[in-house]
Design a protein around this motif. Structure first.
Motif, PDB file in Angstrom:
ATOM      1  N   ALA A  18      44.276 -16.907  48.279  1.00 17.70           N
ATOM      2  CA  ALA A  18      43.720 -18.082  48.929  1.00 17.70           C
ATOM      3  C   ALA A  18      44.817 -18.836  49.664  1.00 17.70           C
ATOM      4  O   ALA A  18      44.628 -19.371  50.754  1.00 17.70           O
ATOM      5  CB  ALA A  18      43.067 -18.980  47.899  1.00 17.70           C
ATOM      6  N   ARG A 450      36.044 -13.008  49.254  1.00 16.37           N
ATOM      7  CA  ARG A 450      36.500 -14.382  49.488  1.00 16.37           C
ATOM      8  C   ARG A 450      35.453 -15.438  49.141  1.00 16.37           C
ATOM      9  O   ARG A 450      35.637 -16.622  49.457  1.00 16.37           O
ATOM     10  CB  ARG A 450      36.893 -14.555  50.959  1.00 16.37           C
ATOM     11  CG  ARG A 450      38.260 -13.967  51.316  1.00 16.37           C
ATOM     12  CD  ARG A 450      38.660 -14.348  52.733  1.00 16.37           C
ATOM     13  NE  ARG A 450      40.026 -13.965  53.017  1.00 16.37           N
ATOM     14  CZ  ARG A 450      41.077 -14.726  52.759  1.00 16.37           C
ATOM     15  NH1 ARG A 450      40.907 -15.892  52.171  1.00 16.37           N
ATOM     16  NH2 ARG A 450      42.290 -14.314  53.052  1.00 16.37           N
ATOM     17  N   TYR A 452      34.549 -17.270  46.671  1.00 15.87           N
ATOM     18  CA  TYR A 452      34.904 -18.506  45.973  1.00 15.87           C
ATOM     19  C   TYR A 452      36.164 -19.180  46.520  1.00 15.87           C
ATOM     20  O   TYR A 452      36.531 -20.261  46.059  1.00 15.87           O
ATOM     21  CB  TYR A 452      35.057 -18.238  44.476  1.00 15.87           C
ATOM     22  CG  TYR A 452      33.757 -17.807  43.831  1.00 15.87           C
ATOM     23  CD1 TYR A 452      32.705 -18.690  43.697  1.00 15.87           C
ATOM     24  CD2 TYR A 452      33.579 -16.487  43.394  1.00 15.87           C
ATOM     25  CE1 TYR A 452      31.499 -18.291  43.128  1.00 15.87           C
ATOM     26  CE2 TYR A 452      32.385 -16.088  42.830  1.00 15.87           C
ATOM     27  CZ  TYR A 452      31.338 -16.990  42.695  1.00 15.87           C
ATOM     28  OH  TYR A 452      30.142 -16.590  42.148  1.00 15.87           O
ATOM     29  N   ASP A 453      36.811 -18.566  47.495  1.00 18.25           N
ATOM     30  CA  ASP A 453      38.030 -19.161  48.055  1.00 18.25           C
ATOM     31  C   ASP A 453      37.764 -20.540  48.648  1.00 18.25           C
ATOM     32  O   ASP A 453      38.622 -21.422  48.606  1.00 18.25           O
ATOM     33  CB  ASP A 453      38.610 -18.261  49.144  1.00 18.25           C
ATOM     34  CG  ASP A 453      39.216 -16.975  48.586  1.00 18.25           C
ATOM     35  OD1 ASP A 453      39.115 -16.764  47.368  1.00 18.25           O
ATOM     36  OD2 ASP A 453      39.781 -16.200  49.374  1.00 18.25           O
ATOM     37  N   THR A 454      36.574 -20.713  49.218  1.00 19.55           N
ATOM     38  CA  THR A 454      36.273 -21.956  49.935  1.00 19.55           C
ATOM     39  C   THR A 454      35.351 -22.887  49.155  1.00 19.55           C
ATOM     40  O   THR A 454      34.871 -23.876  49.706  1.00 19.55           O
ATOM     41  CB  THR A 454      35.639 -21.635  51.287  1.00 19.55           C
ATOM     42  OG1 THR A 454      34.478 -20.809  51.087  1.00 19.55           O
ATOM     43  CG2 THR A 454      36.622 -20.898  52.191  1.00 19.55           C
ATOM     44  N   TYR A 455      35.083 -22.581  47.895  1.00 14.42           N
ATOM     45  CA  TYR A 455      34.248 -23.486  47.096  1.00 14.42           C
ATOM     46  C   TYR A 455      34.954 -24.824  46.922  1.00 14.42           C
ATOM     47  O   TYR A 455      36.176 -24.890  46.760  1.00 14.42           O
ATOM     48  CB  TYR A 455      33.951 -22.875  45.726  1.00 14.42           C
ATOM     49  CG  TYR A 455      32.649 -22.099  45.652  1.00 14.42           C
ATOM     50  CD1 TYR A 455      32.278 -21.221  46.667  1.00 14.42           C
ATOM     51  CD2 TYR A 455      31.790 -22.242  44.572  1.00 14.42           C
ATOM     52  CE1 TYR A 455      31.093 -20.502  46.595  1.00 14.42           C
ATOM     53  CE2 TYR A 455      30.605 -21.536  44.494  1.00 14.42           C
ATOM     54  CZ  TYR A 455      30.258 -20.661  45.504  1.00 14.42           C
ATOM     55  OH  TYR A 455      29.086 -19.947  45.435  1.00 14.42           O
ATOM     56  N   ASP A 456      34.172 -25.891  46.931  1.00 15.72           N
ATOM     57  CA  ASP A 456      34.696 -27.244  46.761  1.00 15.72           C
ATOM     58  C   ASP A 456      35.165 -27.411  45.314  1.00 15.72           C
ATOM     59  O   ASP A 456      34.362 -27.356  44.383  1.00 15.72           O
ATOM     60  CB  ASP A 456      33.599 -28.257  47.096  1.00 15.72           C
ATOM     61  CG  ASP A 456      34.103 -29.688  47.109  1.00 15.72           C
ATOM     62  OD1 ASP A 456      35.171 -29.949  46.531  1.00 15.72           O
ATOM     63  OD2 ASP A 456      33.401 -30.551  47.678  1.00 15.72           O
ATOM     64  N   ARG A 457      36.454 -27.629  45.145  1.00 15.37           N
ATOM     65  CA  ARG A 457      37.030 -27.744  43.798  1.00 15.37           C
ATOM     66  C   ARG A 457      36.630 -29.033  43.085  1.00 15.37           C
ATOM     67  O   ARG A 457      36.875 -29.178  41.892  1.00 15.37           O
ATOM     68  CB  ARG A 457      38.553 -27.658  43.882  1.00 15.37           C
ATOM     69  CG  ARG A 457      39.156 -26.281  43.627  1.00 15.37           C
ATOM     70  CD  ARG A 457      38.656 -25.202  44.541  1.00 15.37           C
ATOM     71  NE  ARG A 457      39.249 -23.910  44.185  1.00 15.37           N
ATOM     72  CZ  ARG A 457      38.883 -22.751  44.682  1.00 15.37           C
ATOM     73  NH1 ARG A 457      37.928 -22.691  45.573  1.00 15.37           N
ATOM     74  NH2 ARG A 457      39.472 -21.627  44.292  1.00 15.37           N
ATOM     75  N   ASN A 490      40.387 -17.135  41.877  1.00 12.11           N
ATOM     76  CA  ASN A 490      39.641 -18.392  41.896  1.00 12.11           C
ATOM     77  C   ASN A 490      39.278 -18.848  40.488  1.00 12.11           C
ATOM     78  O   ASN A 490      38.252 -19.494  40.266  1.00 12.11           O
ATOM     79  CB  ASN A 490      38.379 -18.222  42.742  1.00 12.11           C
ATOM     80  CG  ASN A 490      38.693 -18.049  44.210  1.00 12.11           C
ATOM     81  OD1 ASN A 490      39.051 -19.007  44.892  1.00 12.11           O
ATOM     82  ND2 ASN A 490      38.585 -16.816  44.703  1.00 12.11           N
TER      83      ASN A 490
END
Length: 653
Positions: A18, A450, A452-457, A490
């Motif tokens: 990521a 990819r 979950y790479d862009t999931y809002d933490r 992730n």
């Protein structure tokens, strides 16, 4: 595969980290903490996973509670044969007056008019035969009540498939009220298709119920325990958690079929059997106490899932016509239903002096089970009725047990209306985790690395509760391995993940693929199993970026993936290199940022033909191979086609 995706070569591989990869030779990799509970298992009573499977009971329909609603053509004497040996005269009937317990309403009555020495009675061949092992002991028990006469002698036998007696004993039922009688058989000969016979050899009338046969060697030698070899194979996955008692099973086929945990604890003769949503029967012998105990025995955290006050939307077979059969607990009954859920947490975590903690203690476990997670709902249709009931249960659990992490649900697919609505509710309520499910083709797992790479933490975390790639070939398993590296990458947002389903019995399978296939005497782990095991046995507490560089020009989102994790408890560094292509692929590894590593590493390789499978005929077609490996500060590693390689370097804490 190479030709098919040649146009994608200029793109980056899906397994790139990521954060940007560090250059080879850079001494300081970056780390981030990941979930300590990342890889676990999901158990559902599907494919005869419980009765006839993991649950150790060898007698089928032991309490005469089978009905046509369980399965077409079934009845209380299904799996029982009526025996009148020689010229014995009498009859057998199923009765319900004054039963052993109200929750166990049926029993069998033997009326012996003339035993003529040999007697009359019943024969049970178990679940496709009773597999007996030489040198093992087996515990028999029966509840009996004498209705006529002062005593009734009972001849109990174990017979082989040719009806030869392997072992026998005689009991004397004497009480006018229900009483349990026990015996133990020591087997000197084995038979994979044996049967149990109970004969009344005196004149009179006797009632029988809960006719049971258990191997003494259950998993961890637990009474009312689990089949040892099958439980051990599950334990060998080294799961960090166990989700139970199921997915669709939990919210059932209509309100009358919701899984009620309170009906599965206490003495087995007092538990409530019911129809299984997968078209067979649940004795509840494997109940919530046994689930919690199994988790403890294998060192996994329990993760029970309860219905969110609604039944499965596919209730009544509505999935066949595309409708919704979701039924809802009436709002007037929701307070009582919600209290049942809250009581479950008390059963698991309450002191032995509490109401439900005392029931746990009475079962033999005074100490709490230390429940940390509870799931509310499973793949539900996100209707207004579901939302209203979910909020009621969620608020009650959070108010009473704020430290318990509640897991919500976002439907059965990786996208769509239920997914979007479920996530909106979870985000609004700040639910700790949501349960995502998806079954897809291998290509989907390779092209969604990819995800979950862009999931809002800042939003709820993810429990990937059910996933599989629609097959048990090596290519399926390697595609799953590639995806699991992304779960590690992730691991700050994906807190839990479990392949599904776990178990399937040959000849009784409602769903494929599954992780472990079995018969009464054989257990066959699939190639997918060994991928799950390698990740389970090599979990880390921290993900380390900048250690592995994928091959240059690698095919994007399709063929290669890698991860590096560190176990803070041991200091070990673990590399996982995945090649889902038909050609060997080179990876660059840079260990310069680690101090104190033992460069003599353990290397486990798992590879073979793309279409290879482990089957009953060939159960060891593809197996992990472990060798020593000498790592250097920086090295290149060539991963073979269709392979997962795990390199573990011993380190310092």
């Amino acid at each position: 595969m190479t030709t098919l995706f040649s146009s994608l070569r200029p793109l980056l591989c899906a397994a790139v980290l990521a954060a940007p990869l560090l250059a080879v030779g850079q001494a300081k990799p970056t780390t981030k903490a990941i979930s300590p509970d990342l890889f676990g298992i999901f158990f559902e009573d599907i494919n005869y996973a419980a009765d006839g499977g993991l649950y150790g009971e060898l007698v089928q329909n032991r309490s005469f509670e089978y009905t046509p609603s369980d399965h077409g053509g079934w009845h209380p004497l299904t799996s029982w044969d009526y025996l009148h040996e020689g010229y014995a005269m009498g009859r057998v009937s199923v009765e319900s007056a004054a039963p052993l317990h109200a929750n166990n309403p049926h029993y069998v009555q033997l009326r012996v008019e003339n035993p003529l020495q040999k007697g009359l009675g019943l024969k049970n061949a178990g679940f496709d035969g009773i597999a007996l092992k030489a040198g093992e002991n087996y515990d028999f028990s029966v509840w009996a009540r004498v209705k006529s006469g002062t005593a009734m002698p009972l001849l109990v036998q174990l017979r082989d498939k040719k009806d030869k007696v392997l072992a026998e004993t005689t009991l004397s039922a004497q009480a006018a009220g229900w009483q349990q009688y026990r015996a133990t058989f020591a087997l000197t000969a084995a038979d994979p298709e044996a049967s149990l016979v109970v004969l009344a050899t005196g004149k009179g009338v006797v009632d029988l119920d809960m006719i049971s046969l258990f191997p003494q060697k259950t998993f961890h030698n637990r009474p009312n325990g689990l089949r040892a070899d099958l439980a051990q194979v599950i334990g060998d996955l080294q799961p960090k958690f166990v989700r139970f008692p199921g997915g669709c099973l939990a919210h059932g086929d209509g309100l009358d079929n919701l899984y009620d945990w309170k009906k599965t604890v206490g003495p087995v003769e007092q538990r409530v059997a019911q129809r299984n949503i997968w078209n067979y029967h649940q004795t509840a012998g494997l109940g919530y106490f046994e689930y919690f105990q199994f988790c403890e025995d294998i060192g996994a955290k329990p993760l029970p899932v309860v219905a969110a006050g609604v039944s499965c939307q596919n209730s009544g077979g509505t999935w066949k016509i595309g409708g919704t059969g979701q039924q809802c607990v009436p709002l007037a009954d929701m307070a009582a239903y919600t209290q049942d859920v809250v009581d479950l947490v008390e059963y698991a975590n309450g002191p032995a002096t509490s109401t439900w903690g005392a029931k746990r203690a009475a079962a033999g476990h005074p100490a709490p089970f230390n429940l940390e997670y509870i799931g509310i709902g499973n793949e539900d249709k996100i209707t207004p009725e579901f939302e209203e009931r979910f909020k009621i249960i969620y608020a009650a659990v959070r108010a009473k047990y704020p430290k318990v992490k509640v897991i919500g649900t976002v439907g059965p697919s990786p996208k769509g209306e239920d997914y979007d609505k479920g996530w909106a509710i979870a985000s609004q309520l700040n639910v700790p985790l949501v349960d995502e499910h998806y079954y897809e083709k291998p290509k989907w797992f390779l092209t969604n690395n990819r995800r979950y790479d862009t999931y809002d933490r800042t939003k709820p975390k993810v429990y990937l509760g059910e996933y599989a790639s629609w097959g048990n070939t090596l290519f399926n398993a390697i595609a799953e391995a590639a995806y699991m590296t992304s779960l590690e990458r992730n691991g700050d947002v994906v807190q839990l993940a479990s392949y599904a389903p776990l178990l399937a019995k040959e000849g009784h399978t409602q769903w494929n693929p599954d992780l472990i296939y079995f018969t009464n005497s054989t257990v066959v782990p699939t190639v997918n199993y060994y991928v799950q095991q390698l990740f389970g046995q090599n979990q880390g507490t921290d993900y380390v970026s900048g250690v592995v560089t994928p091959p240059s020009g690698a095919i994007a989102d399709t063929t290669v993936a890698a991860s590096c994790v560190r176990d803070a408890k041991t200091g070990d560094v673990i590399l996982k290199l995945v090649n889902a292509s038909a050609t060997a692929q080179p990876f660059q590894v840079d260990l310069a940022g680690f101090k104190g590593l033992n460069r003599t590493a353990t290397r486990t390789t798992f590879m073979g033909d793309k279409d290879a499978k482990n089957t009953f005929a060939s159960p060891r077609t593809v197996m992990p191979q472990v060798t020593a490996y000498k790592a250097t500060r920086q090295f290149a590693y060539t991963a073979q086609p269709y392979s997962l390689t795990v390199i573990r370097l011993r380190g310092k804490r």
